[in-house]
Design an enzyme around this catalytic site. Sequence first.
Site, PDB file in Angstrom:
ATOM      1  CG  HIS A 128      -2.017  -1.037   1.103  1.00  0.00           C
ATOM      2  ND1 HIS A 128      -2.512  -1.731   2.190  1.00  0.00           N
ATOM      3  CD2 HIS A 128      -2.708  -1.498   0.022  1.00  0.00           C
ATOM      4  CE1 HIS A 128      -3.461  -2.569   1.780  1.00  0.00           C
ATOM      5  NE2 HIS A 128      -3.584  -2.446   0.476  1.00  0.00           N
ATOM      6  CD  GLU A 131      -0.463   0.541   4.526  1.00  0.00           C
ATOM      7  OE1 GLU A 131       0.251  -0.484   4.550  1.00  0.00           O
ATOM      8  OE2 GLU A 131      -1.709   0.495   4.450  1.00  0.00           O
ATOM      9  NE  ARG A 186      -6.341   0.328   0.373  1.00  0.00           N
ATOM     10  CZ  ARG A 186      -6.257  -0.453   1.433  1.00  0.00           C
ATOM     11  NH1 ARG A 186      -5.648  -0.018   2.509  1.00  0.00           N
ATOM     12  NH2 ARG A 186      -6.785  -1.663   1.421  1.00  0.00           N
ATOM     13  CG  HIS A 256       0.012  -3.979   5.426  1.00  0.00           C
ATOM     14  ND1 HIS A 256      -0.856  -3.624   4.433  1.00  0.00           N
ATOM     15  CD2 HIS A 256       0.448  -5.227   5.097  1.00  0.00           C
ATOM     16  CE1 HIS A 256      -0.945  -4.586   3.539  1.00  0.00           C
ATOM     17  NE2 HIS A 256      -0.159  -5.582   3.923  1.00  0.00           N
ATOM     18  CD  GLU A 330      -2.105  -3.179   9.272  1.00  0.00           C
ATOM     19  OE1 GLU A 330      -1.638  -2.025   9.189  1.00  0.00           O
ATOM     20  OE2 GLU A 330      -2.836  -3.682   8.398  1.00  0.00           O
TER      21      GLU A 330
END
Length: 366
Positions: A128, A131, A186, A256, A330
């Site tokens: 993405h 990020e 994104r 991510h 994440e």
Amino acid sequence: MKLDFWKPKYGHHVTPKTKVSFHADAQQSKLIEALLTQERIEYRIVFHDLQKAIENQFTKGSERKKGFSHYHDWNEIAMWAYSVSLNKPKLASIVQIGETYEGRPMLVLKIGNQKSAKKGVFIECGIHAREWISPAFCQCFVNEAIRTYGKDKAMTKLLDSLIFHVLPVFNIDGYVFTWTTDRLWRKNRAPTFIDKCFGTDLNRNFNISWNGIHFDDEPCSEAYAGNAPESAPETQAVTTYIRNNLSSLKAFISFHSFSQLLLYPYGYKDEEAPNHKKLDQIAKSAVKALHSLYNTSYTSGPTFSTIYPVCGSSVDWAYDEGIKYSFVFELPDEGDYGFMLPEHEIEQTCQETMLAMKQIASYLID
């Protein structure tokens, strides 16, 4: 009005008593504030001026450190990748696995002792585009691994046993676009069947429950899954490379941001993976190792029940291809900065995440 949801990724995943982050333009914000007040929903404005927050990501002037405690654009990352392979030929080599929609080379750095290492780990960063801390960590990981080989016993043992196949930026076209045009982009940059809507969400484009119950077929959506599984050239390049190396790959790790989570399959169904107990054990030990340095708290668990259902994701695809140790990080933070994590946070994030990575990798060689 359509809001850009940051956490969770979709409006329909908003549930009672959960924290939600979203972005709206200045014109909409007054109306949104009025509606939230009317409904007695607690809120706070994190960024009054998003452009200022974007600018504040970068450390100013003389305070800006050299090296890997700041963000790098794609050209810098590509030059770095080639220089690593040239300067450390015994530990690093570079492979071009394909091209993006816009024709940029997709590069994988293979890090490890080529003579003794038999097993492999695929590390994917930057699927993405917005990020940024994800590609930053990939660079940190490679540099730290090479720098400490022969000095740190744990890292030396890992690189003597494992080849880390590191894809520093998966979604290169989108990443370039975040530097030049839209910081919050994104998806990739391929056109769709709607003229004004561009991009496929590469993490919804894998051939795993691709058109399942949570499938997104709206081209203007942030999570548009594409017109077919593996329709994006970037996805095709990664799946082909992984299939060609499947016999040696024992783990798949995707990075991510943001939320501070360590997730594992499944995302597309509310069922435990066959080796759920082992995945849970590894994730918990990795989170514990990460916490030990700066007391950063992560939550771990299956994607579906820990955050929300996801179809067509890389980690579920890799798992069902046979890579039974598949995880998704994440990275920080939990919402104060969101995608705009400042450069002064990079070093701490890298150091603590390295501990988690070492912990996961140790299970592959013991």
